[in-house]
Design a protein around this motif. Structure first.
Motif, mmCIF file in Angstrom:
data_model
loop_
_atom_site.group_PDB
_atom_site.id
_atom_site.type_symbol
_atom_site.label_atom_id
_atom_site.label_comp_id
_atom_site.label_asym_id
_atom_site.label_seq_id
_atom_site.Cartn_x
_atom_site.Cartn_y
_atom_site.Cartn_z
ATOM 1 N N SER A 22 -4.503 -9.826 -5.672
ATOM 2 C CA SER A 22 -4.245 -8.572 -6.371
ATOM 3 C C SER A 22 -5.538 -7.915 -6.824
ATOM 4 O O SER A 22 -5.737 -6.707 -6.651
ATOM 5 C CB SER A 22 -3.332 -8.823 -7.577
ATOM 6 N N ALA A 23 -6.433 -8.703 -7.382
ATOM 7 C CA ALA A 23 -7.720 -8.160 -7.834
ATOM 8 C C ALA A 23 -8.526 -7.622 -6.657
ATOM 9 O O ALA A 23 -9.130 -6.551 -6.754
ATOM 10 C CB ALA A 23 -8.505 -9.238 -8.584
ATOM 11 N N ALA A 24 -8.518 -8.336 -5.547
ATOM 12 C CA ALA A 24 -9.271 -7.897 -4.373
ATOM 13 C C ALA A 24 -8.662 -6.639 -3.761
ATOM 14 O O ALA A 24 -9.375 -5.720 -3.375
ATOM 15 C CB ALA A 24 -9.323 -9.017 -3.331
ATOM 16 N N ARG A 40 -13.389 -6.992 0.111
ATOM 17 C CA ARG A 40 -13.073 -8.043 -0.875
ATOM 18 C C ARG A 40 -12.007 -8.989 -0.336
ATOM 19 O O ARG A 40 -12.093 -10.211 -0.516
ATOM 20 C CB ARG A 40 -12.606 -7.414 -2.189
ATOM 21 N N GLN A 97 -13.626 -0.796 0.546
ATOM 22 C CA GLN A 97 -14.174 -1.807 -0.356
ATOM 23 C C GLN A 97 -13.155 -2.920 -0.598
ATOM 24 O O GLN A 97 -13.505 -4.108 -0.618
ATOM 25 C CB GLN A 97 -14.592 -1.164 -1.674
ATOM 26 N N ALA A 98 -11.878 -2.541 -0.774
ATOM 27 C CA ALA A 98 -10.826 -3.541 -0.965
ATOM 28 C C ALA A 98 -10.720 -4.438 0.263
ATOM 29 O O ALA A 98 -10.563 -5.654 0.136
ATOM 30 C CB ALA A 98 -9.487 -2.859 -1.259
ATOM 31 N N GLY A 133 -6.785 -4.494 -5.328
ATOM 32 C CA GLY A 133 -6.765 -3.407 -6.294
ATOM 33 C C GLY A 133 -5.374 -2.880 -6.553
ATOM 34 O O GLY A 133 -5.194 -1.746 -6.967
ATOM 35 N N ASP A 134 -4.366 -3.707 -6.317
ATOM 36 C CA ASP A 134 -2.980 -3.285 -6.509
ATOM 37 C C ASP A 134 -2.104 -4.515 -6.682
ATOM 38 O O ASP A 134 -2.574 -5.644 -6.591
ATOM 39 C CB ASP A 134 -2.508 -2.472 -5.302
ATOM 40 N N GLU A 187 -12.570 3.483 -1.268
ATOM 41 C CA GLU A 187 -12.015 2.419 -2.114
ATOM 42 C C GLU A 187 -11.214 1.418 -1.280
ATOM 43 O O GLU A 187 -11.295 0.213 -1.483
ATOM 44 C CB GLU A 187 -11.138 3.022 -3.204
ATOM 45 N N ASP A 188 -10.445 1.937 -0.303
ATOM 46 C CA ASP A 188 -9.693 1.057 0.598
ATOM 47 C C ASP A 188 -10.639 0.181 1.414
ATOM 48 O O ASP A 188 -10.386 -0.997 1.627
ATOM 49 C CB ASP A 188 -8.808 1.870 1.546
ATOM 50 N N ARG A 209 0.860 -1.185 0.000
ATOM 51 C CA ARG A 209 0.000 0.000 0.000
ATOM 52 C C ARG A 209 0.892 1.229 0.000
ATOM 53 O O ARG A 209 1.959 1.223 0.598
ATOM 54 C CB ARG A 209 -0.874 -0.015 1.250
#
Length: 111
Positions: free
Chosen positions: A97-99, A25, A21-22, A101-102, A18-19, A9
Protein backbone atom coordinates in the motif's frame (compact mmCIF):
# COMPACT_ATOMS: atom_id res chain seq x y z
CA UNK A 1 -0.12 -19.64 4.32
CA UNK A 2 -0.61 -18.03 0.92
CA UNK A 3 -2.08 -14.56 0.50
CA UNK A 4 -2.80 -12.30 -2.44
CA UNK A 5 -2.36 -8.55 -2.08
CA UNK A 6 -4.48 -6.86 -4.76
CA UNK A 7 -3.58 -3.37 -5.95
CA UNK A 8 -6.31 -1.07 -7.27
CA UNK A 9 -6.09 1.97 -9.54
CA UNK A 10 -8.64 4.56 -10.65
CA UNK A 11 -10.29 3.71 -13.94
CA UNK A 12 -9.50 5.97 -16.86
CA UNK A 13 -6.73 7.84 -15.12
CA UNK A 14 -3.75 8.78 -17.24
CA UNK A 15 -0.24 7.59 -16.38
CA UNK A 16 1.53 10.26 -14.31
CA UNK A 17 5.02 10.82 -12.92
CA UNK A 18 3.60 9.76 -9.54
CA UNK A 19 2.44 6.47 -11.09
CA UNK A 20 5.92 5.92 -12.52
CA UNK A 21 7.45 6.51 -9.09
CA UNK A 22 4.96 4.08 -7.52
CA UNK A 23 5.91 1.47 -10.13
CA UNK A 24 9.56 1.88 -9.19
CA UNK A 25 8.73 1.43 -5.49
CA UNK A 26 6.65 -1.67 -6.27
CA UNK A 27 9.46 -3.19 -8.34
CA UNK A 28 11.90 -2.63 -5.47
CA UNK A 29 9.45 -4.24 -3.05
CA UNK A 30 9.06 -7.15 -5.48
CA UNK A 31 12.82 -7.67 -5.35
CA UNK A 32 12.89 -7.44 -1.55
CA UNK A 33 10.09 -10.00 -1.16
CA UNK A 34 11.72 -12.32 -3.70
CA UNK A 35 15.03 -12.09 -1.81
CA UNK A 36 13.29 -12.93 1.49
CA UNK A 37 11.60 -15.98 -0.08
CA UNK A 38 8.09 -14.65 0.62
CA UNK A 39 7.13 -13.75 -2.96
CA UNK A 40 5.43 -16.41 -5.07
CA UNK A 41 4.35 -14.16 -7.93
CA UNK A 42 3.57 -10.56 -8.80
CA UNK A 43 2.17 -9.00 -11.94
CA UNK A 44 0.72 -5.77 -13.21
CA UNK A 45 -2.46 -6.13 -15.22
CA UNK A 46 -3.58 -4.48 -18.43
CA UNK A 47 -6.46 -2.01 -18.05
CA UNK A 48 -10.03 -3.36 -17.90
CA UNK A 49 -10.77 -2.38 -21.50
CA UNK A 50 -8.11 -4.91 -22.54
CA UNK A 51 -9.91 -7.69 -20.65
CA UNK A 52 -12.47 -10.19 -21.81
CA UNK A 53 -15.32 -12.01 -20.13
CA UNK A 54 -15.25 -15.75 -20.83
CA UNK A 55 -18.21 -17.92 -19.88
CA UNK A 56 -20.06 -21.04 -20.92
CA UNK A 57 -23.66 -20.52 -22.06
CA UNK A 58 -25.67 -23.61 -23.03
CA UNK A 59 -22.44 -25.56 -23.42
CA UNK A 60 -20.84 -22.97 -25.74
CA UNK A 61 -17.93 -20.71 -24.89
CA UNK A 62 -18.91 -17.05 -25.17
CA UNK A 63 -16.22 -14.35 -25.11
CA UNK A 64 -17.13 -10.66 -24.83
CA UNK A 65 -15.05 -7.54 -24.37
CA UNK A 66 -14.94 -6.13 -20.88
CA UNK A 67 -15.38 -6.01 -18.00
CA UNK A 68 -17.17 -2.69 -18.02
CA UNK A 69 -18.11 -2.36 -14.37
CA UNK A 70 -19.41 0.75 -12.71
CA UNK A 71 -16.56 0.75 -10.19
CA UNK A 72 -14.28 3.79 -10.01
CA UNK A 73 -11.31 1.53 -9.31
CA UNK A 74 -10.20 -1.68 -11.00
CA UNK A 75 -7.66 -4.35 -10.16
CA UNK A 76 -4.29 -3.17 -11.50
CA UNK A 77 -1.93 -5.85 -10.19
CA UNK A 78 -1.13 -8.25 -7.39
CA UNK A 79 1.51 -9.80 -5.17
CA UNK A 80 1.10 -13.47 -4.17
CA UNK A 81 3.05 -14.22 -1.01
CA UNK A 82 3.61 -17.22 1.22
CA UNK A 83 4.11 -16.23 4.86
CA UNK A 84 3.76 -17.98 8.23
CA UNK A 85 0.83 -15.96 9.57
CA UNK A 86 -1.76 -13.24 9.10
CA UNK A 87 0.34 -10.63 10.88
CA UNK A 88 3.16 -11.01 8.36
CA UNK A 89 0.64 -10.87 5.50
CA UNK A 90 -0.79 -7.61 6.88
CA UNK A 91 2.71 -6.18 7.24
CA UNK A 92 3.46 -6.97 3.59
CA UNK A 93 0.10 -5.55 2.50
CA UNK A 94 0.97 -2.32 4.33
CA UNK A 95 4.29 -2.17 2.47
CA UNK A 96 2.51 -2.71 -0.87
CA UNK A 97 0.00 0.00 0.00
CA UNK A 98 2.78 2.43 0.88
CA UNK A 99 4.65 1.64 -2.33
CA UNK A 100 1.53 1.88 -4.51
CA UNK A 101 0.35 5.03 -2.75
CA UNK A 102 -3.18 3.68 -2.43
CA UNK A 103 -5.26 1.05 -0.73
CA UNK A 104 -4.79 -2.65 -1.34
CA UNK A 105 -6.93 -5.66 -0.56
CA UNK A 106 -5.52 -8.66 1.30
CA UNK A 107 -7.03 -12.16 1.00
CA UNK A 108 -5.85 -15.54 2.15
CA UNK A 109 -6.18 -18.52 -0.15
CA UNK A 110 -8.59 -21.37 0.49
CA UNK A 111 -5.98 -24.12 0.48
Amino acid sequence: MKYVVMIYRSVGSTWTDEDQQALGRLMKLEGDLAASGELLSSEGLLPPEEGRIVQIRDGVQVVTDGPFGEAKEQLAGFFMVDVPDDDQAKAIAARVSAAAGDRVELRGTVI
